[in-house]
Design an enzyme around this catalytic site. Sequence first.
Site, PDB file in Angstrom:
ATOM      1  N   TYR A   1      64.390  18.599   2.060  1.00 29.76           N
ATOM      2  CA  TYR A   1      63.138  19.174   2.566  1.00 29.76           C
ATOM      3  C   TYR A   1      61.973  18.509   1.832  1.00 29.76           C
ATOM      4  O   TYR A   1      61.749  18.766   0.644  1.00 29.76           O
ATOM      5  CB  TYR A   1      63.081  20.680   2.316  1.00 29.76           C
TER       6      TYR A   1
ATOM      7  N   LEU B   1      62.656  33.197  15.127  1.00 30.06           N
ATOM      8  CA  LEU B   1      61.499  33.164  16.025  1.00 30.06           C
ATOM      9  C   LEU B   1      61.539  31.936  16.942  1.00 30.06           C
ATOM     10  O   LEU B   1      60.554  31.626  17.610  1.00 30.06           O
ATOM     11  CB  LEU B   1      60.197  33.166  15.218  1.00 30.06           C
TER      12      LEU B   1
ATOM     13  N   ARG C   1      61.509  28.800  16.227  1.00 26.18           N
ATOM     14  CA  ARG C   1      60.508  27.835  15.778  1.00 26.18           C
ATOM     15  C   ARG C   1      59.120  28.132  16.343  1.00 26.18           C
ATOM     16  O   ARG C   1      58.348  27.223  16.638  1.00 26.18           O
ATOM     17  CB  ARG C   1      60.945  26.414  16.120  1.00 26.18           C
ATOM     18  N   GLY C   2      58.850  29.406  16.503  1.00 25.61           N
ATOM     19  CA  GLY C   2      57.546  29.831  16.986  1.00 25.61           C
ATOM     20  C   GLY C   2      57.463  30.026  18.483  1.00 25.61           C
ATOM     21  O   GLY C   2      56.475  30.565  18.992  1.00 25.61           O
TER      22      GLY C   2
END
Length: 310
Positions: free
Chosen positions: A36, A185, A187-188
């Site tokens: 990351y 979610l 990814r929105g």
Amino acid sequence: MGMSMMYGASDDAQSTATIHAALDAGVNLLDTGDFYGMGHNEMLVGQALQGRRDQALLSVKFGAMRAPDGTWTGVDGRPAAVKNFLSYSLQRLGTDHIDIYRLARLDPAVPIEDTIGAIAEMIKAGYVRYIGLSEVGVETIARAHNVHPITDLQIEYSLISRRPEVKILPRLKALGIGVTVYGVLSRGLLVGSGPAGPRDLRARLPRFHAQNLVQNQQLHVALQQLASRLGASAAQIAIAWVAAKGRALGLDMVMLVGARTLRQLEESLGALPMSLTEQEMERIEQAIPADAAAGTRYDPVQMAHLDSEK
């Protein structure tokens, strides 16, 4: 992940404040990966946990290989690589042990028994506490569990990503393995959020492309309408639905919510006291059926490499 890459610009000070607020609220699981931000996220988490290490369980993914320009070059699950990745993670996180260590994606060139065996050695040496898995299918789960007890599987699961219900979640329950779910979610997508620019991961995902996005935006509209009637936000309903499904399925299920700001964290935590009734669950699932989403959750190349999709 979002504090270091994939969803546009982020701010380290705001990220640290969000982590501290989460810890203060009782959140005790922090999930990261050594890839990351190519190490940035581990250093960020390590700094945020200075003086507070005993308040958090650290879940770390490893194995994803990246080039200097950020492109993905494969996965390395060799025993020697396991120990090498771990050494660097311990240094960046500023800790003497990692609580849950997991290969980010299955390495097709290395038997899962070899990878799990190497992590088991690190448990005996005191550097790791538990072994997890990520995005693998039922056969790999069973093979890994035969080598060393597996604590949990990390996998995407949400209102519109429900394939794990067919085989994977039942197998986890049968084996007594927990599950940490990400993408709650979507990814929105379920809360009306989309790509912030060309460097945003979502710009490359099928569910956010052209006509797919037009169709999928209607899912957010439907969820928001339901949420309004329940006095909550779409995000809170999406999180509460996953929590309720975990209880209904008899699984030890933990949601990974990628809040990057204090506002997002506060909204997400607001889902925890919610208890959806059977009737409310039925209405939600009628409004957003399991096969409602247009497009796959990753691009074709990544989908082909997901052991969990086989």
